[in-house]
Structures are given as structure tokens and as C-alpha cells.
Design a protein around this motif. Structure first.
Motif, PDB file in Angstrom:
ATOM      1  N   PHE A 122      -0.842  11.640   1.666  1.00  0.00           N
ATOM      2  CA  PHE A 122      -2.208  11.933   1.238  1.00  0.00           C
ATOM      3  C   PHE A 122      -2.365  11.780  -0.269  1.00  0.00           C
ATOM      4  N   LYS A 123      -1.309  12.053  -1.015  1.00  0.00           N
ATOM      5  CA  LYS A 123      -1.340  11.812  -2.463  1.00  0.00           C
ATOM      6  C   LYS A 123      -1.452  10.318  -2.742  1.00  0.00           C
ATOM      7  N   ILE A 124      -0.687   9.521  -1.966  1.00  0.00           N
ATOM      8  CA  ILE A 124      -0.740   8.071  -2.151  1.00  0.00           C
ATOM      9  C   ILE A 124      -2.133   7.553  -1.846  1.00  0.00           C
ATOM     10  N   TRP A 125      -2.699   7.981  -0.729  1.00  0.00           N
ATOM     11  CA  TRP A 125      -4.033   7.516  -0.345  1.00  0.00           C
ATOM     12  C   TRP A 125      -5.087   7.926  -1.368  1.00  0.00           C
ATOM     13  N   THR A 126      -4.920   9.119  -1.942  1.00  0.00           N
ATOM     14  CA  THR A 126      -5.872   9.559  -2.976  1.00  0.00           C
ATOM     15  C   THR A 126      -5.779   8.671  -4.210  1.00  0.00           C
ATOM     16  N   GLY A 142       0.888   4.992   5.549  1.00  0.00           N
ATOM     17  CA  GLY A 142       0.455   5.248   6.912  1.00  0.00           C
ATOM     18  C   GLY A 142       1.508   4.933   7.947  1.00  0.00           C
ATOM     19  N   VAL A 143       2.217   3.821   7.753  1.00  0.00           N
ATOM     20  CA  VAL A 143       3.236   3.395   8.721  1.00  0.00           C
ATOM     21  C   VAL A 143       4.430   4.342   8.735  1.00  0.00           C
ATOM     22  N   GLN A 145      -0.678  -4.344  -4.757  1.00  0.00           N
ATOM     23  CA  GLN A 145       0.186  -3.167  -4.753  1.00  0.00           C
ATOM     24  C   GLN A 145      -0.508  -1.943  -4.175  1.00  0.00           C
ATOM     25  N   LEU A 146      -1.819  -1.816  -4.389  1.00  0.00           N
ATOM     26  CA  LEU A 146      -2.547  -0.709  -3.778  1.00  0.00           C
ATOM     27  C   LEU A 146      -2.513  -0.816  -2.257  1.00  0.00           C
ATOM     28  N   LEU A 147      -2.712  -2.023  -1.728  1.00  0.00           N
ATOM     29  CA  LEU A 147      -2.654  -2.234  -0.280  1.00  0.00           C
ATOM     30  C   LEU A 147      -1.260  -1.965   0.259  1.00  0.00           C
TER      31      LEU A 147
END
Length: 263
Positions: A199-203, A191-192, A182-184
Motif C-alpha cells: 500500500f505504501k508502494i501504491w501510494t 500487487g503480484v 519504473q512506476l508501472l
């Protein structure tokens, strides 16, 4: 853990310490110093804080989608297609952290199974929700097709833990796989799609991956209180706040998009 088992464990640890040996796990857990009724005071307190964070964040989300954002004129329902799914997520999250707090306060067979079962149920549902949102699945029949195999596996795994063998190692592997997938999914989707809150998701993804290492590379409790698992509990508090911030951003983003299309 009964008082007898606890005192036997601590006595055994004192014998090992006097012999120059390092601590070992008993029934899958490190020996902790008990404070009043709290067998793992730090983990119990941090679990309660996680529960509080989920409750306040969910309440903020509920008020946002039902009272601050526009509703569909005909049905008076929210525009955001994932509102109900996030409500279920909140309930499962609060349930998992409630039983985590109880389990770390008093470790007996019942609280252990409720804690592990609740955590697996939350991870399994989070995986389903991640796939539904990242693949933008809105049709109910398609949602069932996505969810059914995962629900079947999670249900089977919970039954296995409760009625056959509470295998700590196997359960850890299952939870890590569901967590990593789920993280991936969230990281790639952010990104897509170029989501405004990517940026919140990536953090959260990066922080969640680092926090997961605390579960993998475990170490004994420092001074009998703080082990890797309790530090994992601490790390999830700010990540929970940021995650619910993304969820609210996503609700506003999707609602704005759908309102513009409706005009």
C-alpha cells in the motif's frame, strides 16, 4: 542565467504585460521574481528540503541495516541483498537535489547542465534498481545484463544534452518514459507479490503519477514565484519520506525471510 539576461527577460515581460500578453518561457524557463541571490526562491528552498529528506531517510536506513537488523555470521554483511544498491540510490538522489537547489538559486550554463544531467542519471539508475528488485535479480552477472543497455542509453543521452543540444522537449520525453516504466514496474510487482508494504508502494506510485502531471501540464509562476515545477518539488517531499519507509520495510521483510531460511 546572468544578471544581464535576467533583467532583459524581466524588462521584456513587463512590456508583454503592459500589452496584455501572457508570460512566455525564456531558454526553457518561466520568468521568476528574484529574491536576493535566489532566482527561483521557492524551487531552491524545496529542493534543499528534498535533499534533507533523502539524507535523513538514508541515515535511518543505514542504521537499520547495519546496527538494528541481524548480520550474516560469517561475513558480517547485511542479509538484505539490495543494501548497496539503495546506498548508491541515496547518493545519486542527494546529488540530484543538491544541483537542483544550486540551479534554481543561480541559473548559468554550468548549473543547468549539472542539474539536468544529475536528474537523468538518477532516473536512469532508479529504473535499473526498479527492474532489479521487481524481478528479484541477485546474481551479479544478470544484474550487469539488466543494467548495461540502460546505462548505455542514459550515458549517451547525458552526453547529447551536454555537448550537442540541450533539447528541453526531448529530455522531458525521455524522463517521463523512464519514470512511467519504473512506476508501472513497482505497482505491478507490489500487487503480484503481495508485499506487506504494497500500500505504501501504491501510494507513492499514485502520488508520483499525479506529481508527474505537474511537469507535463506546466503553467506560469503565480505572483512570479510558484509554478508547476515548484509544486512538483513540494509534492516529492512527503513521497520521499514514504518511499524510504517502504525501503526500510523491504529490508526488514527480506532479512526476516532469509534469517528464517538460514535456521
Amino acid at each position: 542565467m546572468t544578471d544581464c539576461r535576467y533583467y532583459c527577460m524581466m524588462q521584456r515581460e513587463e512590456e508583454r504585460k503592459s500589452g496584455g500578453l501572457s508570460p512566455v518561457k525564456y531558454h526553457g524557463k518561466w520568468p521568476f521574481i528574484c529574491v536576493s541571490v535566489f532566482q527561483e526562491p521557492l524551487s531552491a528552498a524545496l529542493s534543499a528540503l528534498n535533499l534533507l529528506m533523502h539524507f535523513t531517510s538514508w541515515l535511518s536506513f543505514f542504521l537499520l541495516v547495519n546496527y538494528r537488523l541481524p548480520l550474516r555470521p560469517q561475513t558480517k554483511r547485511t542479509y538484505y541483498e539490495y543494501t548497496g544498491l539503495w546506498h548508491i540510490y541515496a547518493i545519486l538522489s542527494m546529488n540530484a537535489w543538491f544541483w537542483s537547489s544550486i540551479f534554481h538559486t543561480r541559473d548559468i550554463d554550468l548549473t543547468e547542465k549539472l542539474d539536468y544531467s544529475s536528474a537523468v542519471a538518477l532516473l536512469g539508475y532508479s529504473l535499473i534498481l526498479a527492474l532489479l528488485r521487481t524481478f528479484n535479480v541477485k546474481d551479479e552477472a544478470t544484474r550487469v545484463m539488466f543494467a548495461a543497455p540502460i546505462l548505455a542509453f542514459v550515458t549517451t543521452h547525458i552526453l547529447y544534452l551536454n555537448f550537442y543540444d540541450l533539447d528541453y522537449g526531448w529530455n522531458m520525453k525521455v524522463c517521463i518514459v523512464m519514470g512511467v516504466v519504473q512506476l508501472l514496474a513497482w505497482a505491478i510487482w507490489a500487487g503480484v507479490t503481495r508485499h506487506p508494504s504494497r500500500f505504501k508502494i501504491w501510494t507513492v506510485v499514485f502520488g508520483g503519477a499525479l506529481a508527474m502531471l505537474l511537469e507535463v501540464y506546466d503553467f506560469p509562476p503565480y505572483k512570479g514565484y510558484a509554478d508547476a515545477h515548484s509544486l512538483w518539488h513540494a509534492s516529492t517531499i512527503p513521497l520521499t519520506y514514504l518511499w524510504w519507509s517502504f525501503i526500510k520495510d523491504d529490508a526488514e521483510f527480506r532479512t526476516s525471510t532469509l534469517v528464517k531460511k538460514a535456521k
